[in-house]
Scaffold this motif. Structure first.
Motif, mmCIF file in Angstrom:
data_model
loop_
_atom_site.group_PDB
_atom_site.id
_atom_site.type_symbol
_atom_site.label_atom_id
_atom_site.label_comp_id
_atom_site.label_asym_id
_atom_site.label_seq_id
_atom_site.Cartn_x
_atom_site.Cartn_y
_atom_site.Cartn_z
ATOM 1 N N PHE A 18 89.845 79.906 12.246
ATOM 2 C CA PHE A 18 89.916 81.203 12.890
ATOM 3 C C PHE A 18 90.921 81.236 14.032
ATOM 4 O O PHE A 18 91.268 82.297 14.519
ATOM 5 C CB PHE A 18 88.536 81.626 13.385
ATOM 6 C CG PHE A 18 87.596 81.924 12.256
ATOM 7 C CD1 PHE A 18 87.943 82.853 11.296
ATOM 8 C CD2 PHE A 18 86.396 81.281 12.143
ATOM 9 C CE1 PHE A 18 87.100 83.128 10.233
ATOM 10 C CE2 PHE A 18 85.542 81.551 11.081
ATOM 11 C CZ PHE A 18 85.900 82.480 10.130
ATOM 12 N N LEU A 69 94.066 82.999 12.976
ATOM 13 C CA LEU A 69 93.818 84.436 12.972
ATOM 14 C C LEU A 69 93.845 84.977 14.401
ATOM 15 O O LEU A 69 94.470 86.003 14.687
ATOM 16 C CB LEU A 69 92.442 84.673 12.338
ATOM 17 C CG LEU A 69 92.224 85.947 11.583
ATOM 18 C CD1 LEU A 69 93.238 86.053 10.477
ATOM 19 C CD2 LEU A 69 90.826 85.952 10.997
ATOM 20 N N ALA A 70 93.183 84.233 15.305
ATOM 21 C CA ALA A 70 93.126 84.676 16.693
ATOM 22 C C ALA A 70 94.520 84.733 17.306
ATOM 23 O O ALA A 70 94.868 85.698 17.999
ATOM 24 C CB ALA A 70 92.228 83.738 17.498
ATOM 25 N N VAL A 127 96.447 87.686 15.979
ATOM 26 C CA VAL A 127 95.919 88.949 16.491
ATOM 27 C C VAL A 127 96.249 89.122 17.965
ATOM 28 O O VAL A 127 96.675 90.187 18.408
ATOM 29 C CB VAL A 127 94.396 88.967 16.251
ATOM 30 C CG1 VAL A 127 93.742 90.013 17.087
ATOM 31 C CG2 VAL A 127 94.112 89.216 14.794
ATOM 32 N N GLU A 175 82.288 74.410 24.164
ATOM 33 C CA GLU A 175 81.463 75.577 23.863
ATOM 34 C C GLU A 175 81.883 76.768 24.704
ATOM 35 O O GLU A 175 82.079 77.872 24.194
ATOM 36 C CB GLU A 175 79.990 75.280 24.148
ATOM 37 C CG GLU A 175 79.394 74.181 23.323
ATOM 38 C CD GLU A 175 79.393 72.869 24.069
ATOM 39 O OE1 GLU A 175 80.272 72.058 23.763
ATOM 40 O OE2 GLU A 175 78.543 72.657 24.948
ATOM 41 N N TRP A 176 82.051 76.508 26.000
ATOM 42 C CA TRP A 176 82.437 77.603 26.894
ATOM 43 C C TRP A 176 83.824 78.112 26.565
ATOM 44 O O TRP A 176 84.094 79.303 26.639
ATOM 45 C CB TRP A 176 82.363 77.152 28.352
ATOM 46 C CG TRP A 176 80.967 77.129 28.865
ATOM 47 C CD1 TRP A 176 80.210 76.037 29.133
ATOM 48 C CD2 TRP A 176 80.138 78.265 29.162
ATOM 49 N NE1 TRP A 176 78.978 76.420 29.557
ATOM 50 C CE2 TRP A 176 78.902 77.771 29.586
ATOM 51 C CE3 TRP A 176 80.330 79.642 29.085
ATOM 52 C CZ2 TRP A 176 77.863 78.608 29.966
ATOM 53 C CZ3 TRP A 176 79.290 80.478 29.452
ATOM 54 C CH2 TRP A 176 78.073 79.966 29.885
ATOM 55 N N GLN A 195 85.203 78.225 23.662
ATOM 56 C CA GLN A 195 85.131 79.076 22.495
ATOM 57 C C GLN A 195 84.542 80.435 22.871
ATOM 58 O O GLN A 195 85.029 81.485 22.437
ATOM 59 C CB GLN A 195 84.263 78.402 21.437
ATOM 60 C CG GLN A 195 84.735 78.724 20.062
ATOM 61 C CD GLN A 195 83.948 78.002 19.013
ATOM 62 O OE1 GLN A 195 82.885 77.462 19.276
ATOM 63 N NE2 GLN A 195 84.454 78.005 17.822
ATOM 64 N N PHE A 196 83.508 80.395 23.714
ATOM 65 C CA PHE A 196 82.876 81.638 24.148
ATOM 66 C C PHE A 196 83.897 82.535 24.848
ATOM 67 O O PHE A 196 84.021 83.725 24.562
ATOM 68 C CB PHE A 196 81.710 81.304 25.086
ATOM 69 C CG PHE A 196 81.035 82.500 25.654
ATOM 70 C CD1 PHE A 196 80.295 83.333 24.838
ATOM 71 C CD2 PHE A 196 81.137 82.798 26.998
ATOM 72 C CE1 PHE A 196 79.669 84.447 25.358
ATOM 73 C CE2 PHE A 196 80.512 83.905 27.525
ATOM 74 C CZ PHE A 196 79.782 84.734 26.704
ATOM 75 N N GLY A 206 86.404 84.069 22.517
ATOM 76 C CA GLY A 206 85.826 85.196 21.797
ATOM 77 C C GLY A 206 85.774 86.440 22.652
ATOM 78 O O GLY A 206 86.126 87.534 22.220
ATOM 79 N N ILE A 207 85.366 86.256 23.928
ATOM 80 C CA ILE A 207 85.232 87.405 24.815
ATOM 81 C C ILE A 207 86.608 87.989 25.135
ATOM 82 O O ILE A 207 86.767 89.191 25.276
ATOM 83 C CB ILE A 207 84.523 86.979 26.125
ATOM 84 C CG1 ILE A 207 83.104 86.538 25.826
ATOM 85 C CG2 ILE A 207 84.522 88.087 27.137
ATOM 86 C CD1 ILE A 207 82.178 87.622 25.410
ATOM 87 N N ILE A 213 89.485 87.894 23.326
ATOM 88 C CA ILE A 213 90.300 88.460 22.243
ATOM 89 C C ILE A 213 90.193 89.980 22.235
ATOM 90 O O ILE A 213 91.184 90.693 22.125
ATOM 91 C CB ILE A 213 89.868 87.881 20.886
ATOM 92 C CG1 ILE A 213 90.337 86.446 20.765
ATOM 93 C CG2 ILE A 213 90.464 88.683 19.741
ATOM 94 C CD1 ILE A 213 89.863 85.786 19.513
ATOM 95 N N LEU A 214 88.952 90.457 22.395
ATOM 96 C CA LEU A 214 88.724 91.900 22.267
ATOM 97 C C LEU A 214 89.537 92.734 23.237
ATOM 98 O O LEU A 214 90.306 93.593 22.813
ATOM 99 C CB LEU A 214 87.240 92.196 22.439
ATOM 100 C CG LEU A 214 86.476 92.398 21.148
ATOM 101 C CD1 LEU A 214 85.061 92.772 21.459
ATOM 102 C CD2 LEU A 214 87.125 93.478 20.318
ATOM 103 N N VAL A 228 93.302 92.641 22.475
ATOM 104 C CA VAL A 228 93.700 93.430 21.315
ATOM 105 C C VAL A 228 93.522 94.920 21.615
ATOM 106 O O VAL A 228 94.347 95.751 21.229
ATOM 107 C CB VAL A 228 92.885 93.009 20.081
ATOM 108 C CG1 VAL A 228 93.192 93.897 18.912
ATOM 109 C CG2 VAL A 228 93.188 91.584 19.722
ATOM 110 N N ALA A 229 92.447 95.230 22.355
ATOM 111 C CA ALA A 229 92.165 96.639 22.632
ATOM 112 C C ALA A 229 93.278 97.268 23.465
ATOM 113 O O ALA A 229 93.477 98.478 23.431
ATOM 114 C CB ALA A 229 90.835 96.759 23.357
ATOM 115 N N ALA A 238 96.254 97.437 20.278
ATOM 116 C CA ALA A 238 96.107 97.638 18.832
ATOM 117 C C ALA A 238 94.960 98.580 18.496
ATOM 118 O O ALA A 238 94.227 98.355 17.564
ATOM 119 C CB ALA A 238 95.905 96.302 18.128
#
Lengths: 459, 459
Positions: free
Chosen positions: B387, B390-391, B394, B432-433, B435-436, B439-440, B442-443, B446-447, B450
């Motif tokens: 992923f 992909l990330a 994006v 872990e952090w 990755q967290f 994830g937080i 990316i949005l 992109v927002a 896109a």
């Protein structure tokens, strides 16, 4: 002359209309694959058809089936919604549940169910709101959710462990068919079937296949999309509960695997990831197929390369089934009146035959040398099968099987020839009754030799 | 005409007052915290003055940028002055308060968070956000690249100030090294997404190439030949992906996943035939291959690994090629509109298959280079790239729907992700952090650029 042609075309359209609602050619593939795998599995290892075998099959495949339903709800809603985060979401509910149970915040069945379903719905609604109002592509939102959740899962529970609530512990033993997991599964499936009868579902499908058309015809697309996400969240919650009961503990690292397998199952079941098409029966079969693939492969002893062969088979079957969907338009052109139900019944009769054959021949198989058994799965059974099958038991069974096939065929022809459309339910009832009758005969008839064979096997 | 001027002055006064109050509040909090932490009085006073000056400046900047035109167009009668002022500046005030609250919460929860470097980096962050928003208004094209660059600069500045050794040559070299691996793996994903497809087989091809290359070398194939063979095999696998998925473009995601499973399983079966160590291949990696991608590699006498140079070369060729050659322009044409591309007789099939085989080729290259880096074959070496590619695509700003973006954007995306990783590792967060946070983050990124248009504008 013209009159005649007009008549034939009229009949034709009638036929098509009659079959239009029920005929779903996309079910052809999952059903075929299911029965091929089932026959293989039964021949390879008859212990699948026993209380314990079916019980463990249900326990193991339940989380996958429910995750598949969750994915399907989102996939139908269109815009290429493939919820990559379904696996980590199940893991997230699982680990938070385990931690909360361990610290005594929740414990009773009601609170656990409410917690799991509410958490799943809350997450999915959040995702839906982001998709609707921030208007980022759904796959990016789910990718973001995937990364965030798989990270936070490891923070909440660094390594597999913990203990499920006490009342859940004996769910995962899988010794009987009628476990609570089966009830969850049936309720979920029935709930979805009921849901397909609502106007909301029609709106959802319309929106999935053409969002602009849905918007211009006045469908409240915001609410419909949120509803689809809420349903997906509900199923994710249930999937997390069955997952927890399966492993009886918490596992933060199952996310990637579950996501990939569940997407595979959705596609195997004939759901279009482009939106607008999907069926609960197809998804059910898709998930069962994946279980059966693993089961069949497990009966072969590949030694150290077992997991690699499973990977290879997963991939090959996935690609093959996708390519088969390309051939569906041709099949559809030739078989106008394909009825998945009838197809299912016909194939299940064959499988019944295989089961009977296998169960009765079990002694015969036992007496042969194991070396011969390995010679060929299809040949070995035929050695001295005849003298073991008592004709007294076999006759009614064969009769029932023939009835099961013939009567639906007749009914089906009747339905397609008549212009009335509401014979459909009657057909379903008759078939169900026949299947029940067959099952009853099966359970009564061969009881003695069957149990005899089993006790011998135990010895 | 008098009224608006007076009003404007009035508004200005109010604005200044609000800024003053905010600055004093901020300074007071700083002073209190400073004394609570027991710092020397001189330092506290110095920080307080600095905080006051900087926040006052930031407020002034905010006023200049946003409220010069707006205030002239205000209505005469309305709610009371305080309320008017609130409505006018509420965005600024709210943003300020939120930032402040976040900072306070962090300083109260994390020990030793409140120090001069963090305050300064917080202010730099503020300045970068303000700059991005203000300058971003004038950047209409390539907004994603601009935002990515700003984030990159911000991250790097803050990292350099806060983390010891962040801006050192070794760290930059390691960032670039990992960025080169990720960047090469992303080539295929970028090209394929420009056509509106997705390639999830990349990690599996990377892993298979990694293991397969070592296997070939251990069989006695000359290493240079083995590398060429592996690249060729990668391209063939990519071409198979392309051919299979051409008719199933909506399902490309799942189809490539299936071929990925199959390839990874197949490679492992082949490599474990005849050995007792399933899935583990042993062999020695030739010197030149490990020099290619090891941290202490040398390129023509210069102390950096050649893989960075390879990546730079590939990036330049791709960026220039896609901008200036006819092939590149045709690629964009296909991505934007298939129908019009077909009208000028561009073969969709050729481009689709070619892009997928390039993707396979570069995945295999990444796998081979990763073998040089690690020195041992491991099938799971590509898993993080599932992923992450992909990330990166994006975040860089290439649209997954096709036609928009390019490899230059992906380079920025890759760098942002790698610098962010390095930064997060530097401040002591574990995987872990990281990755967290990925994830937080990316949005919103992109927002920013896109967002798809609202449905009512698409009709």
């Amino acid at each position: 002359m013209t009159d005649l042609t007009a008549k034939t075309t009229e009949v034709h359209t009638d036929e098509e209309r009659a079959s239009g609602g029920t005929s779903n050619p996309y079910l052809l593939m999952p059903i075929s694959v299911l029965f091929i795998l089932l026959i293989f599995a039964i021949i390879r290892s008859p212990s699948l058809i026993s209380s314990a075998g079916i019980g463990s099959a249900i326990i193991v495949s339940a989380p996958l089936i429910l995750a598949t339903y969750a994915l399907m709800a989102n996939a139908i809603s269109g815009r290429g919604t493939v919820d990559l985060s379904v696996g980590p979401l199940i893991g997230f509910i699982n680990v938070t549940m385990i931690q909360l149970v361990a610290n005594g915040y929740i414990g009773s069945p009601v609170s656990v169910f409410i917690f799991a379903v509410a958490l799943g719905m809350a997450y999915q609604l959040l995702m839906g709101l982001i998709i609707i109002y921030i208007r980022v592509q759904p796959i990016i939102v789910s990718l973001s959710g995937f990364l965030a959740l798989s990270g936070i899962n490891l923070v909440i529970l660094p390594r597999p462990g913990g203990l499920a609530p006490e009342w859940m512990l004996n769910w995962g033993s899988g010794t009987t068919i009628f476990s609570p997991v089966l009830i969850i599964l049936i309720v979920a499936t029935l709930a979805w079937l009921l849901f397909t009868q609502t106007a909301f579902y029609t709106h959802l499908r319309l929106m999935g296949s053409d969002e602009r058309a849905a918007y211009t015809s006045g469908v409240p697309i915001t609410i419909v999309r949120l509803g689809a996400h809420a349903i997906a969240g509900m199923f994710s919650g249930l999937a997390a509960i069955t997952f927890t009961s399966l492993i009886s503990s918490g596992d933060p690292s199952q996310g990637t695997t579950y996501t990939l397998i569940a997407i595979t199952a959705v596609v195997l079941g004939g759901t279009s990831l482009a939106g607008g098409r999907g069926s609960v029966i197809g998804s059910l079969f898709g998930a069962l197929n994946l279980y059966l693939i693993t089961y069949v492969l497990a009966t072969f002893n590949f030694g150290a390369v077992q997991s690699f062969v499973t990977d290879l088979a997963y991939g090959a079957i996935l690609v093959a089934s996708l390519l088969l969907t390309l051939a569906l338009p041709f099949i559809q052109r030739h078989i106008r009146n394909f009825s998945p139900l009838l197809y299912f019944v016909a194939l299940s009769v064959i499988v019944f035959g295989v089961i009977l054959h296998n169960t009765f021949d079990y002694d015969g198989l036992k007496s042969i040398q194991p070396v011969l058994l390995m010679a060929g799965p299809l040949e070995a059974a035929g050695t001295n099968a005849v003298n073991l099958v008592s004709p007294g038991y076999a006759k009614p069974l064969i009769f029932a099987a023939l009835l099961i096939i013939i009567i639906p065929v007749l009914l089906r022809v009747l339905v397609s020839q008549s212009s009335r459309k509401d014979i459909g339910p009657l057909l379903a009832i008759v078939v169900a009754a026949l299947v029940l009758l067959g099952g009853y005969l099966l359970s009564r008839g061969p009881e003695l030799p069957d149990s005899g064979a089993k006790t011998e096997e135990v010895r | 005409m008098n009224v608006p001027v007076a009003d404007m002055q009035n508004g200005n006064l109010l604005a200044k007052l609000i800024g003053l109050v905010l600055a004093i509040g901020l300074t007071a909090i700083g002073v209190v915290l400073g004394f609570v932490q027991g710092l020397p009085a001189q330092q506290v006073i110095l920080y307080a003055v600095a905080t006051f000056a900087l926040s006052a400046w930031a407020w002034k900047f905010y006023l200049q940028q946003f409220h010069t035109q707006n205030s002239a167009a205000r209505e005469e009668d309305g709610p009371g002055e305080l309320r008017q002022a609130w409505e006018k500046y509420r965005l600024g005030v709210l943003g300020f308060v939120i930032l402040l609250a976040g900072f306070l919460i962090l300083s109260l929860t994390v020990e030793g968070f409140f120090n001069v470097w963090n305050v300064v980096s917080g202010l730099i962050l503020l300045a970068i956000i303000v700059l991005t928003i203000t300058v971003g208004k004038f950047v209409s094209e390539n907004k994603s690249a601009f935002i990515g660059l700003m984030v990159l600069i911000g991250l790097f500045t803050i990292g350099a100030m806060n983390i010891e050794g962040f801006a050192s040559a070794v760290n930059i070299k390691s960032i670039l090294l990992f960025a080169a691996f990720l960047g090469l793996a992303c080539v295929g994903q970028t090209l394929v997404s420009l056509l509106g497809g997705l390639d999830l087989s990349i990690p599996f091809v990377i892993g298979s190439a990694n293991v397969g290359l070592l296997y070939m070398i251990s069989l006695g194939v000359p290493p240079w030949l083995a590398v060429i063979l592996i690249l060729l095999l990668g391209a063939i696998i990519g071409a198979i992906n392309g051919i299979l998925s051409f008719r199933l473009q909506g399902q490309a995601l799942i189809l490539t996943l299936g071929t990925g499973f199959a390839i990874s399983g197949g490679t492992q079966i082949i490599t474990s035939i005849g050995t007792a160590y399933s899935g583990n291949v042993f062999g020695t990696v030739p010197k030149w291959l490990s020099n290619l991608s090891a941290m202490n590699g040398v390129t023509f006498g210069l102390p950096f690994p050649p893989v960075i140079a390879i990546w730079a070369l590939v990036a330049i060729v791709l960026i220039v090629g896609m901008r200036n050659t006819v092939y590149g322009r045709y690629l964009y044409a296909l991505g934007v509109n298939r129908t019009s591309a077909r009208r000028i007789s561009i073969s969709e099939r050729v481009y689709w298959v070619a892009m997928y085989s390039l993707s396979g080729l570069f995945s295999a290259l990444t796998g081979a280079l990763l073998l040089g880096w690690s020195g041992g074959g491991f099938i799971g070496v590509g898993d993080p790239y599932l992923f992450m590619t992909l990330a990166a695509v994006v975040v860089g700003g290439t649209s997954l729907l096709g036609g928009v973006g390019g490899y230059g954007f992906t380079v920025i995306g890759v760098l942002v992700l790698q610098v962010l990783t390095s930064f997060l590792v530097g401040i002591g967060l574990n995987f872990e952090w990281q990755q967290f946070i990925f994830g937080i983050l990316i949005l919103p990124m992109v927002a920013l650029y896109a967002r798809s248009p609202h449905i009512r504008t698409q009709i």
